[in-house]
Design a protein around this motif. Structure first.
Motif, PDB file in Angstrom:
ATOM      1  N   MET A 198       0.836  -1.203   0.000  1.00 28.93           N
ATOM      2  CA  MET A 198       0.000   0.000   0.000  1.00 28.93           C
ATOM      3  C   MET A 198       0.872   1.255   0.000  1.00 28.93           C
ATOM      4  N   GLY A 199       1.966   1.235   0.765  1.00 25.44           N
ATOM      5  CA  GLY A 199       2.874   2.371   0.767  1.00 25.44           C
ATOM      6  C   GLY A 199       3.548   2.552  -0.571  1.00 25.44           C
ATOM      7  N   GLY A 200       3.992   1.450  -1.165  1.00 27.26           N
ATOM      8  CA  GLY A 200       4.678   1.539  -2.447  1.00 27.26           C
ATOM      9  C   GLY A 200       3.773   2.011  -3.569  1.00 27.26           C
ATOM     10  N   VAL A 201       2.550   1.480  -3.629  1.00 33.73           N
ATOM     11  CA  VAL A 201       1.654   1.865  -4.724  1.00 33.73           C
ATOM     12  C   VAL A 201       1.222   3.317  -4.585  1.00 33.73           C
ATOM     13  N   GLY A 202       1.039   3.790  -3.351  1.00 28.34           N
ATOM     14  CA  GLY A 202       0.666   5.192  -3.161  1.00 28.34           C
ATOM     15  C   GLY A 202       1.747   6.139  -3.627  1.00 28.34           C
ATOM     16  N   TYR A 203       2.994   5.799  -3.318  1.00 26.01           N
ATOM     17  CA  TYR A 203       4.130   6.634  -3.713  1.00 26.01           C
ATOM     18  C   TYR A 203       4.284   6.684  -5.238  1.00 26.01           C
ATOM     19  N   LEU A 204       4.208   5.534  -5.888  1.00 28.61           N
ATOM     20  CA  LEU A 204       4.468   5.473  -7.329  1.00 28.61           C
ATOM     21  C   LEU A 204       3.313   6.035  -8.151  1.00 28.61           C
ATOM     22  N   THR A 205       2.082   5.721  -7.773  1.00 27.08           N
ATOM     23  CA  THR A 205       0.956   6.176  -8.583  1.00 27.08           C
ATOM     24  C   THR A 205       0.720   7.677  -8.456  1.00 27.08           C
ATOM     25  N   ALA A 206       1.010   8.263  -7.283  1.00 33.68           N
ATOM     26  CA  ALA A 206       0.827   9.709  -7.134  1.00 33.68           C
ATOM     27  C   ALA A 206       1.714  10.469  -8.116  1.00 33.68           C
ATOM     28  N   GLN A 207       2.948  10.017  -8.307  1.00 32.03           N
ATOM     29  CA  GLN A 207       3.831  10.659  -9.280  1.00 32.03           C
ATOM     30  C   GLN A 207       3.394  10.357 -10.706  1.00 32.03           C
ATOM     31  N   TYR A 208       2.923   9.139 -10.938  1.00 27.61           N
ATOM     32  CA  TYR A 208       2.475   8.771 -12.280  1.00 27.61           C
ATOM     33  C   TYR A 208       1.313   9.655 -12.731  1.00 27.61           C
ATOM     34  N   LEU A 209       0.355   9.878 -11.837  1.00 33.03           N
ATOM     35  CA  LEU A 209      -0.802  10.681 -12.197  1.00 33.03           C
ATOM     36  C   LEU A 209      -0.414  12.106 -12.585  1.00 33.03           C
ATOM     37  N   GLN A 210       0.583  12.662 -11.890  1.00 32.97           N
ATOM     38  CA  GLN A 210       0.952  14.060 -12.152  1.00 32.97           C
ATOM     39  C   GLN A 210       2.008  14.211 -13.235  1.00 32.97           C
ATOM     40  N   LEU A 211       3.078  13.444 -13.139  1.00 33.13           N
ATOM     41  CA  LEU A 211       4.212  13.656 -14.037  1.00 33.13           C
ATOM     42  C   LEU A 211       4.058  12.952 -15.373  1.00 33.13           C
ATOM     43  N   VAL A 212       3.336  11.844 -15.399  1.00 39.18           N
ATOM     44  CA  VAL A 212       3.158  11.119 -16.666  1.00 39.18           C
ATOM     45  C   VAL A 212       1.842  11.497 -17.337  1.00 39.18           C
ATOM     46  N   LEU A 213       0.743  11.471 -16.574  1.00 35.87           N
ATOM     47  CA  LEU A 213      -0.556  11.802 -17.158  1.00 35.87           C
ATOM     48  C   LEU A 213      -0.837  13.297 -17.167  1.00 35.87           C
ATOM     49  N   GLY A 214      -0.054  14.076 -16.421  1.00 36.03           N
ATOM     50  CA  GLY A 214      -0.189  15.524 -16.464  1.00 36.03           C
ATOM     51  C   GLY A 214      -1.343  16.080 -15.652  1.00 36.03           C
ATOM     52  N   LEU A 215      -1.835  15.349 -14.662  1.00 40.08           N
ATOM     53  CA  LEU A 215      -2.918  15.863 -13.827  1.00 40.08           C
ATOM     54  C   LEU A 215      -2.380  16.871 -12.823  1.00 40.08           C
ATOM     55  N   SER A 216      -3.209  17.808 -12.413  1.00 39.51           N
ATOM     56  CA  SER A 216      -2.826  18.740 -11.361  1.00 39.51           C
ATOM     57  C   SER A 216      -2.880  18.017 -10.020  1.00 39.51           C
ATOM     58  N   PRO A 217      -2.249  18.570  -8.963  1.00 36.22           N
ATOM     59  CA  PRO A 217      -2.328  17.912  -7.654  1.00 36.22           C
ATOM     60  C   PRO A 217      -3.757  17.697  -7.170  1.00 36.22           C
ATOM     61  N   LEU A 218      -4.633  18.667  -7.398  1.00 33.17           N
ATOM     62  CA  LEU A 218      -6.018  18.517  -6.969  1.00 33.17           C
ATOM     63  C   LEU A 218      -6.707  17.413  -7.755  1.00 33.17           C
ATOM     64  N   GLN A 219      -6.491  17.366  -9.057  1.00 32.64           N
ATOM     65  CA  GLN A 219      -7.087  16.304  -9.860  1.00 32.64           C
ATOM     66  C   GLN A 219      -6.581  14.933  -9.424  1.00 32.64           C
ATOM     67  N   ALA A 220      -5.276  14.844  -9.163  1.00 32.02           N
ATOM     68  CA  ALA A 220      -4.711  13.575  -8.707  1.00 32.02           C
ATOM     69  C   ALA A 220      -5.319  13.169  -7.366  1.00 32.02           C
ATOM     70  N   GLY A 221      -5.485  14.138  -6.455  1.00 33.06           N
ATOM     71  CA  GLY A 221      -6.084  13.842  -5.171  1.00 33.06           C
ATOM     72  C   GLY A 221      -7.512  13.345  -5.290  1.00 33.06           C
ATOM     73  N   LEU A 222      -8.265  13.936  -6.186  1.00 35.25           N
ATOM     74  CA  LEU A 222      -9.648  13.511  -6.384  1.00 35.25           C
ATOM     75  C   LEU A 222      -9.719  12.084  -6.937  1.00 35.25           C
ATOM     76  N   TRP A 223      -8.806  11.750  -7.857  1.00 35.45           N
ATOM     77  CA  TRP A 223      -8.819  10.409  -8.428  1.00 35.45           C
ATOM     78  C   TRP A 223      -8.342   9.352  -7.434  1.00 35.45           C
TER      79      TRP A 223
END
Length: 542
Positions: A291-316
């Motif tokens: 759970m710790g590992g997936v949270g760390y990796l996916t949070a960066q993926y959503l923002q840096l790879v998919l280009g979501l804003s921090p708020l959008q990433a938080g909502l998803w």
């Protein structure tokens, strides 16, 4: 003088908590919310702080997971210290230290400064969980009220993890990354102002000796091994990190031998002789790690790879937490008819399937895979965490529940940090290998080093790199995420088989003896107990 019989109706009514105790419970829930929120908020802040502080890949991993390592390393020590100097005093000192460290972290100007601030945050955070739980046990003497209070306190951890992405995303949308750390300042200020009036003081006159040598050895062993593993992931196999890992293992061996020789050990190793306890503890540690590992990796993926804003990433990130909370509420009803071992095995299998879904993410169209896969992961693992804790406590005698809960909380914090370290190192190793092959030989040296180290670094120097290389960096990071998800799926699938097999004899809740009140005011199940240690010593979330 004989002790009063707390099992009588008259005594029960005399010792029932009133308005002050329930208001005090709300105050104690605040640091619990904050401790869990702090981790999920930081995951969203990683891209922006990476662009500002330019940490290396190793420094970035230390920024993220040193907090969890320090909590794990000091939980049991702080439990003993609180018994000696007073639980409320330790809680208030920890709250003040947490507030100061939050300000230092928010205004850090270098990666090293932020790592040091996160270390202090971890030490301070280690005072909060055992102190709050022990105070709750002393404030709520009625067994039924105590059970309700501890359940509400435990739910506050989940609430913090759930709202963390939303609050953090909103802050990062409009303010700089340091604002994510300032959330704790007003919370701790409120605790310091109201705590002396609402919370009782408690000291254990029979508290064990504070063994600083054991505490130092346990922390040194963990940090040495993790440091070596991170260096191997960053630079490959070399003699220095191998020697550091060997030193950490040797320190762990000395620590174990010391615990066996002490009359009042920091860690009660005899608990591990119970198979149900050991297996359940292993499951909890693995669940926390992935759970710790997936949270760390996916949070960066959503923002840096998919280009979501921090708020959008938080909502998803909210739907996965919601799925986990719903399933966690259903699980206690299910174990009335189905053995906990089977339910835990099924949860691990569901989470493994979720990681298989995450492993199918692409570099530009992976949002459905991430949200669906992580929802399956959290739906499978959050009930496992709750049921696993119950099995751990029921596996030991009533007098040892305090030690069992302390070990469980420590290993879960350690597992969470280990997951970030190990899965993060795996993702980093894949990323660096892909980027080393992709960078042209004539790339500027400084820009090439930054791009090779982290995706955040590549984003920061994109204007100095050949056209299209940032896309390649996103693909490399995606490959690392896929590798980490695949490794997690394999580990959880194996754990599902082990748990379902070795825990198959654990009885359903309906077959366990009913709760009765002991003279100490604890709820017990006859020969085994889910009740609290009457002194609340050395304990974490129950």
């Amino acid at each position: 003088m004989s002790r009063p019989d707390l099992t009588s109706p008259a005594a029960a009514s005399t010792h029932r908590a009133g308005r002050r105790e329930w208001v005090g419970l709300g105050l104690l829930a605040l640091p619990a919310v904050l401790v869990s929120m702090d981790m999920t908020v930081l995951h969203l802040a990683v891209p922006s702080l990476s662009a500002d502080l330019r940490p290396t890949s190793t420094e970035l991993l230390w920024i993220v997971d040193i907090y969890g390592f320090m909590i794990a390393g000091f939980l049991i020590t702080m439990g003993t210290l609180g018994d000696r100097i007073g639980r409320r005093k330790l809680l208030l000192v920890g709250a003040a230290a947490f507030g100061v460290a939050s300000v230092l972290a928010a205004f850090s100007t270098t990666a090293g400064m932020l790592i040091a601030a996160r270390m202090l945050l971890g030490v301070a955070g280690a005072t909060l969980a055992p102190s709050t739980l022990a105070l709750i046990r002393n404030m709520f003497l009625d067994p039924q009220q105590r059970t309700a209070a501890i359940s509400m306190w435990f739910m506050s951890f989940l609430a913090g993890a759930a709202v963390g992405p939303l609050v953090g995303g909103a802050l990062l949308e409009y303010f700089w990354w340091g604002s994510a750390f300032l959330i704790g300042v007003p919370v701790m200020a409120l605790l310091l102002a109201a705590g002396p009036f609402l919370l009782p003081e408690y000291r254990d006159p029979t508290a064990g000796r504070l063994d600083l040598a054991s505490a130092a050895m346990s922390l040194a062993a963990v940090l040495a091994v993790i440091y070596g593993l991170k260096q191997v992931a960053a630079d490959g196999l070399a003699l220095p990190p191998i020697l550091v890992i060997a030193a950490g293992v040797a320190t762990a061996v000395v620590f174990v031998r010391r615990q066996r020789a002490l009359s009042d050990p920091l860690l009660d190793l005899t608990l591990f002789g119970e198979r149900t306890f050991s297996v359940s503890l292993g499951v909890l540690t693995l669940a926390a790690a992935v759970m710790g590992g997936v949270g760390y990796l996916t949070a960066q993926y959503l923002q840096l790879v998919l280009g979501l804003s921090p708020l959008q990433a938080g909502l998803w990130m909210l739907p996965p937490f919601g799925a986990g909370i719903v399933l966690m509420m259903v699980a206690p009803l299910l174990v009335r008819r189905v053995r906990p071992g089977l339910v835990i095995g099924a949860g691990l299998a569901l989470a493994a399937a979720g990681f298989v879904v995450v492993s199918q993410v692409g570099d530009n169209a992976g949002l459905p895979f991430v949200v669906t896969g992580t929802a399956m992961v959290f739906a499978g693992l959050m009930p496992v965490a709750a049921l696993g804790m119950d099995v751990v406590i029921n596996a030991v005698a009533p007098r040892r529940t305090g030690a069992a809960s302390a070990i469980s909380e420590t290993t879960q914090e350690l597992g969470f940090a280990l997951g970030i370290a190990l899965l993060g190192s795996l993702g980093t190793a894949v990323y660096r290998r892909r980027m080393t092959d992709a960078l042209p030989p004539d790339s500027p040296a400084q820009a090439a080093d930054a791009a090779r180290d982290t995706l955040g670094g590549a984003t920061g120097v994109a204007d100095q790199l050949p056209a299209g290389l940032l896309v390649t960096a996103g693909q490399a990071y995606t490959d690392g995420l896929q590798a980490a998800a695949a490794a997690s799926a394999v580990a959880l699938a194996a754990a599902a088989v082990v748990a379902a097999t070795l825990l198959r004899r654990t009885p359903t809740r309906s077959r366990q003896e009913p709760l009765t009140a002991t003279p100490d005011g604890d709820a017990s199940h006859g020969p085994t107990s889910t009740g609290a240690d009457p002194h609340g010593s050395r304990s974490g979330p129950a």
